[in-house]
Design an enzyme around this catalytic site. Structure first.
Site, PDB file in Angstrom:
ATOM      1  N   ARG A   8     -36.620   6.887  41.135  1.00  0.00           N
ATOM      2  CA  ARG A   8     -36.303   7.857  40.071  1.00  0.00           C
ATOM      3  C   ARG A   8     -36.604   7.276  38.694  1.00  0.00           C
ATOM      4  O   ARG A   8     -37.022   7.984  37.783  1.00  0.00           O
ATOM      5  CB  ARG A   8     -34.860   8.346  40.181  1.00  0.00           C
ATOM      6  CG  ARG A   8     -33.817   7.268  40.070  1.00  0.00           C
ATOM      7  CD  ARG A   8     -32.405   7.824  40.244  1.00  0.00           C
ATOM      8  NE  ARG A   8     -31.448   6.744  40.387  1.00  0.00           N
ATOM      9  CZ  ARG A   8     -30.318   6.647  39.707  1.00  0.00           C
ATOM     10  NH1 ARG A   8     -30.001   7.564  38.825  1.00  0.00           N
ATOM     11  NH2 ARG A   8     -29.500   5.639  39.897  1.00  0.00           N
ATOM     12  N   SER A  35     -29.361  11.300  35.712  1.00  0.00           N
ATOM     13  CA  SER A  35     -29.505  10.727  37.051  1.00  0.00           C
ATOM     14  C   SER A  35     -30.929  10.856  37.585  1.00  0.00           C
ATOM     15  O   SER A  35     -31.422   9.961  38.260  1.00  0.00           O
ATOM     16  CB  SER A  35     -28.548  11.423  38.023  1.00  0.00           C
ATOM     17  OG  SER A  35     -27.218  11.138  37.673  1.00  0.00           O
ATOM     18  N   GLU A  56     -29.033  25.792  40.092  1.00  0.00           N
ATOM     19  CA  GLU A  56     -30.299  25.362  40.681  1.00  0.00           C
ATOM     20  C   GLU A  56     -31.189  26.527  41.080  1.00  0.00           C
ATOM     21  O   GLU A  56     -32.420  26.451  40.990  1.00  0.00           O
ATOM     22  CB  GLU A  56     -30.021  24.488  41.910  1.00  0.00           C
ATOM     23  CG  GLU A  56     -29.289  23.186  41.608  1.00  0.00           C
ATOM     24  CD  GLU A  56     -27.788  23.331  41.378  1.00  0.00           C
ATOM     25  OE1 GLU A  56     -27.244  24.436  41.636  1.00  0.00           O
ATOM     26  OE2 GLU A  56     -27.145  22.360  40.943  1.00  0.00           O
ATOM     27  N   PHE A  81     -29.408  19.662  46.465  1.00  0.00           N
ATOM     28  CA  PHE A  81     -29.262  20.925  45.731  1.00  0.00           C
ATOM     29  C   PHE A  81     -30.623  21.566  45.477  1.00  0.00           C
ATOM     30  O   PHE A  81     -30.754  22.789  45.511  1.00  0.00           O
ATOM     31  CB  PHE A  81     -28.528  20.695  44.409  1.00  0.00           C
ATOM     32  CG  PHE A  81     -27.235  19.942  44.576  1.00  0.00           C
ATOM     33  CD1 PHE A  81     -26.317  20.323  45.549  1.00  0.00           C
ATOM     34  CD2 PHE A  81     -26.931  18.850  43.783  1.00  0.00           C
ATOM     35  CE1 PHE A  81     -25.129  19.624  45.726  1.00  0.00           C
ATOM     36  CE2 PHE A  81     -25.742  18.150  43.958  1.00  0.00           C
ATOM     37  CZ  PHE A  81     -24.837  18.534  44.921  1.00  0.00           C
ATOM     38  N   HIS A 107     -32.043  11.165  44.561  1.00  0.00           N
ATOM     39  CA  HIS A 107     -30.824  11.013  45.372  1.00  0.00           C
ATOM     40  C   HIS A 107     -30.981  11.604  46.775  1.00  0.00           C
ATOM     41  O   HIS A 107     -30.088  12.274  47.283  1.00  0.00           O
ATOM     42  CB  HIS A 107     -29.615  11.640  44.657  1.00  0.00           C
ATOM     43  CG  HIS A 107     -29.193  10.875  43.438  1.00  0.00           C
ATOM     44  ND1 HIS A 107     -30.017  10.691  42.356  1.00  0.00           N
ATOM     45  CD2 HIS A 107     -28.032  10.243  43.133  1.00  0.00           C
ATOM     46  CE1 HIS A 107     -29.386   9.978  41.435  1.00  0.00           C
ATOM     47  NE2 HIS A 107     -28.181   9.679  41.868  1.00  0.00           N
ATOM     48  N   ARG A 165     -31.983   7.079  44.913  1.00  0.00           N
ATOM     49  CA  ARG A 165     -31.078   6.604  43.875  1.00  0.00           C
ATOM     50  C   ARG A 165     -31.155   5.095  43.628  1.00  0.00           C
ATOM     51  O   ARG A 165     -31.261   4.669  42.485  1.00  0.00           O
ATOM     52  CB  ARG A 165     -29.648   6.985  44.251  1.00  0.00           C
ATOM     53  CG  ARG A 165     -28.609   6.363  43.335  1.00  0.00           C
ATOM     54  CD  ARG A 165     -27.196   6.840  43.698  1.00  0.00           C
ATOM     55  NE  ARG A 165     -26.219   6.252  42.817  1.00  0.00           N
ATOM     56  CZ  ARG A 165     -25.277   5.380  43.212  1.00  0.00           C
ATOM     57  NH1 ARG A 165     -25.205   5.002  44.468  1.00  0.00           N
ATOM     58  NH2 ARG A 165     -24.420   4.877  42.342  1.00  0.00           N
TER      59      ARG A 165
HETATM   60  C1  LIG Z   1     -24.469  22.392  43.184  1.00  0.00           C
HETATM   61  C2  LIG Z   1     -24.239  21.134  42.458  1.00  0.00           C
HETATM   62  N1  LIG Z   1     -25.073  20.791  41.461  1.00  0.00           N
HETATM   63  C3  LIG Z   1     -24.888  19.640  40.794  1.00  0.00           C
HETATM   64  C4  LIG Z   1     -23.851  18.805  41.103  1.00  0.00           C
HETATM   65  C5  LIG Z   1     -23.665  17.478  40.398  1.00  0.00           C
HETATM   66  N2  LIG Z   1     -22.479  17.494  39.543  1.00  0.00           N
HETATM   67  C6  LIG Z   1     -21.309  16.940  39.921  1.00  0.00           C
HETATM   68  S1  LIG Z   1     -20.096  17.138  38.789  1.00  0.00           S
HETATM   69  C7  LIG Z   1     -21.126  17.969  37.735  1.00  0.00           C
HETATM   70  C8  LIG Z   1     -20.624  18.463  36.426  1.00  0.00           C
HETATM   71  C9  LIG Z   1     -19.432  19.325  36.588  1.00  0.00           C
HETATM   72  O1  LIG Z   1     -18.937  19.761  35.372  1.00  0.00           O
HETATM   73  P1  LIG Z   1     -17.598  20.599  35.323  1.00  0.00           P
HETATM   74  O2  LIG Z   1     -17.660  21.691  36.298  1.00  0.00           O
HETATM   75  O3  LIG Z   1     -17.362  20.963  33.919  1.00  0.00           O
HETATM   76  O4  LIG Z   1     -16.533  19.552  35.878  1.00  0.00           O
HETATM   77  P2  LIG Z   1     -15.457  18.676  35.101  1.00  0.00           P
HETATM   78  O5  LIG Z   1     -15.799  18.648  33.648  1.00  0.00           O
HETATM   79  O6  LIG Z   1     -14.159  19.344  35.340  1.00  0.00           O
HETATM   80  O7  LIG Z   1     -15.524  17.319  35.740  1.00  0.00           O
HETATM   81  C10 LIG Z   1     -22.406  18.082  38.299  1.00  0.00           C
HETATM   82  C11 LIG Z   1     -23.553  18.716  37.655  1.00  0.00           C
HETATM   83  C12 LIG Z   1     -23.005  19.198  42.162  1.00  0.00           C
HETATM   84  N3  LIG Z   1     -21.975  18.417  42.572  1.00  0.00           N
HETATM   85  N4  LIG Z   1     -23.202  20.369  42.808  1.00  0.00           N
END
Ligand SMILES: Cc1ncc(C[n+]2csc(CCOP(=O)(O)OP(=O)(O)O)c2C)c(N)n1
Ligand SMILES: [Mg+2]
Lengths: 313, 278
Positions: A8, A35, A56, A81, A107, A165
């Site tokens: 990556r 990432s 996505e 995803f 990843h 990753r």
């Molecule tokens: C479908 C999907 N896309 C991307 C991710 C990667 N990811 C994990 S946490 C996150 C951000 C989440 O933000 P938020 O919903 O605001 O959570 P919080 O601030 O409460 O941690 C992302 C993009 C994922 N887990 N699932």
């Protein structure tokens, strides 16, 4: 000391270079740019970078529209995803019309590690390989990633590139020349052949060295283009050796192992031992622990090669 | 406020402190994971597990239990800390988080650990799952309620809105969602990444009853959960204003603390701050 770079990271770097050469190159990401390393491109070409948020499916659809309007979109997120969540968008909006969208996902595989099964894509090659028009590339290291991404941008049509990753050893020299659709023979040998992709290429080379000490000559072929598959090289090396093994950080269903078995089944039927994830989901753990637990380390490959040799004369 | 209520709130505050500390210890021990969004939801989840949810920890699959779905699955350390504290499994097990062979997977995995109601981690899917549980409860004439915790970044996923539409369509009055409105996701503030605002208006337009609360204030939260239990003809949404990384000064409001674990030294500092906080 081995030099280690993640694929990556290599992607992030080459994307900046390609951005300079191709003004029509645009990049999309789904809240994972730090990432997937598309953040590098975003820094250099903010106007050509589209942050799509955690959405996505919309990202893939938007990429299709950009491609229909003359752009070369690279859409990136985690492999699970990219290929799973947005499968129908990729199928119907991108692959069916054969649009010039590059899906470059990071990843992939179990070396995601501690995040666990929900984030470990073990079926993405299968999902992408089954789509007509789709090119599928799994680079073995950073050197090949840079060349493969460049080739993907320079070809026309949809393409999926699978990245990882962790930092992984750089195994290919600067004289390596990636050719789309061609498997590369990295090591010759008359006893067995390992057709490998991604991080398993390095492990196959190590296994071949281990077996050399035991008097066995094992060939290693880097099958980085999984589609279109290099039938010629695969059949040739199956003929030249006494045993065939495949190795991939992916399910044994639908990936490289299946692809090789399909070709050999029709063109030169011989037993094929598939090293890969054996019809189970991943789990949390460190990447190295997981590779051992899932029998994807050098030792397991050595055993698989021996087993393959024992099976066929 | 009655004496009993005040005592409940003091208890909840003490529980929240223990849960915060356990989250930090777990993440430091694991060496990876998501502190920001775990800490921002501590009061929400503590209120649920120690006051709102009808549960029998000794009988985790009791048919009449209330269900809680952690749609923002990366906040797994918080869910695990609450479940352990509530007696679903030994607190000692918390330190196995993210290790090979552990029941405490990086993201919640159904069927492995008592109390985990759904497999989540791929964002945007929990509300649909919660809706299914709510519809089944109605079919079976059971009076349990279903609670789903969403992230604000997560609400960019189209599926969230498909579920919102369907829940209103089916008048799922036994379904309550809580949105952790901490304003941050991974690539930055939600408004810069991909604005899902205005959130209350959107949910109302989708047919939900909506309330906004201070997501770190137990009085507010308990009042809102009381209100939600009385909304029976529509699904209800509690938008909880929170601070990402809440309780640890160097994590609060910092986008960089979304998905990395504190080292031992930082964890020590964090534990001290949480302990000292009154
Ligand atoms: C479908 C999907 N896309 C991307 C991710 C990667 N990811 C994990 S946490 C996150 C951000 C989440 O933000 P938020 O919903 O605001 O959570 P919080 O601030 O409460 O941690 C992302 C993009 C994922 N887990 N699932
Ligand atoms: Mg958030």
């Amino acid at each position: 000391m081995e030099r280690k770079i993640s694929t990556r990271d290599a992607y992030g770097k080459v994307l900046v270079e390609l951005g300079r050469r191709y003004p029509e190159l645009v990049v999309l990401d789904a809240d994972l740019s730090k990432s997937t390393k598309t953040s590098e491109f975003a820094k250099h070409y903010p106007e050509r970078f589209f942050e799509m948020g955690i959405a996505e499916q919309n990202m893939m659809g938007t990429a299709a529209g950009l491609a229909l309007s003359g752009k070369i979109p690279c859409a990136s997120t985690f492999a699970v995803f990219a290929t799973g969540r947005a499968y129908d968008q990729i199928r119907n909006a991108i692959a069916y019309p054969g649009l010039n969208v590059k899906i470059i996902a990071s990843h992939a595989g179990i070396t995601v590690g501690e995040d666990g099964a929900s984030h470990q894509s073990i079926e993405d090659i299968s999902l992408m390989r089954t789509l007509p028009n789709m090119t599928v590339i799994v680079p073995a290291d950073a050197v090949e990633t840079a060349q493969a991404v460049t080739a993907a941008v320079e070809m026309r049509g949809p393409c999926y590139i699978r990245l990882g990753r962790p930092a992984v050893p750089v195994i290919l020299g600067d004289d390596y020349h990636f050719q789309l659709g061609r498997a590369a023979v990295l090591r010759e040998g008359k006893d067995a052949v390992v057709f490998a992709a991604g991080i398993m290429v390095h492990k196959a080379l190590k296994a071949a060295s281990v077996l050399e000490a035991e008097g066995l000559e094992v060939a290693v072929v880097n099958v980085s283009t999984i589609k279109p598959l290099d039938h010629g090289t695969i059949v040739k090396w199956a003929k030249k050796t006494r045993a065939v093994v495949t190795a991939e950080e992916h399910s044994i269903y639908g990936g490289l192992g299946s692809a090789v078995a399909e070709v050999l089944g029709e063109e030169y039927p011989v037993p094929v031992i598939r090293v890969g994830v054996k019809d189970r989901f991943g789990e949390s753990g460190s990447p190295d622990e997981l590779l051992t637990a899932f029998q994807l380390n050098t030792d397991s490959l050595v055993n698989a090669i021996k087993k393959a040799l024992g099976r066929k004369k | 406020m009655t004496e009993a209520q005040e005592e409940l709130i003091r208890d909840l505050e003490a529980k929240a402190k223990t849960i915060r500390k356990n989250i930090i210890s777990m993440l430091a021990e694991a060496g990876s994971g998501h502190p920001g969004g775990s800490l921002s939801s501590v009061e929400i989840v503590t209120a649920l597990y120690f006051s709102v949810l009808r549960l029998k920890p000794e009988e985790p699959l009791w048919q009449d239990r209330d269900r809680f779905v952690l749609s923002k699955g990366h906040a797994a350390p918080l869910l695990y800390a609450a479940l352990a504290e509530r007696g679903f499994f030994p607190v000692d097990e918390l330190l196995t988080l993210r290790k090979l062979g552990s029941r405490l997977q990086g993201h919640p995995a159904w069927g492995m650990l008592p109390g985990v109601e759904a497999s989540t981690g791929s964002l945007g899917q929990g509300l649909s799952i919660g809706l299914g549980m709510a519809l089944a409860g109605r079919l079976d004439q059971r009076d349990y309620r279903v609670y789903v915790l969403l992230g604000d970044g997560e609400s960019q996923e189209g599926q969230v809105w498909e579920a919102a539409m369907a829940a209103a369509h089916y008048r799922a009055g036994n379904l309550t969602a809580i949105l952790d409105y901490n304003g941050l996701q991974i690539d930055g503030p939600i408004e810069e990444v991909m604005s899902p605002l205005p959130l209350p208006d959107k949910w109302r337009a989708f047919g939900w009853e909506v309330r906004e609360v201070d997501g770190h204030n137990f009085r507010d939260l308990l009042t809102a959960f009381d209100w939600a239990q009385k909304v029976n003809d529509k699904p209800s949404m509690i938008i909880a204003h929170t601070i990402k990384g809440k309780g640890v000064s160097f994590m609060e409001g910092m986008v960089d603390w979304h998905g990395k674990a504190p080292d031992k030294k930082m964890a020590g500092q964090a534990l001290e701050e949480i302990g000292a906080e009154s």
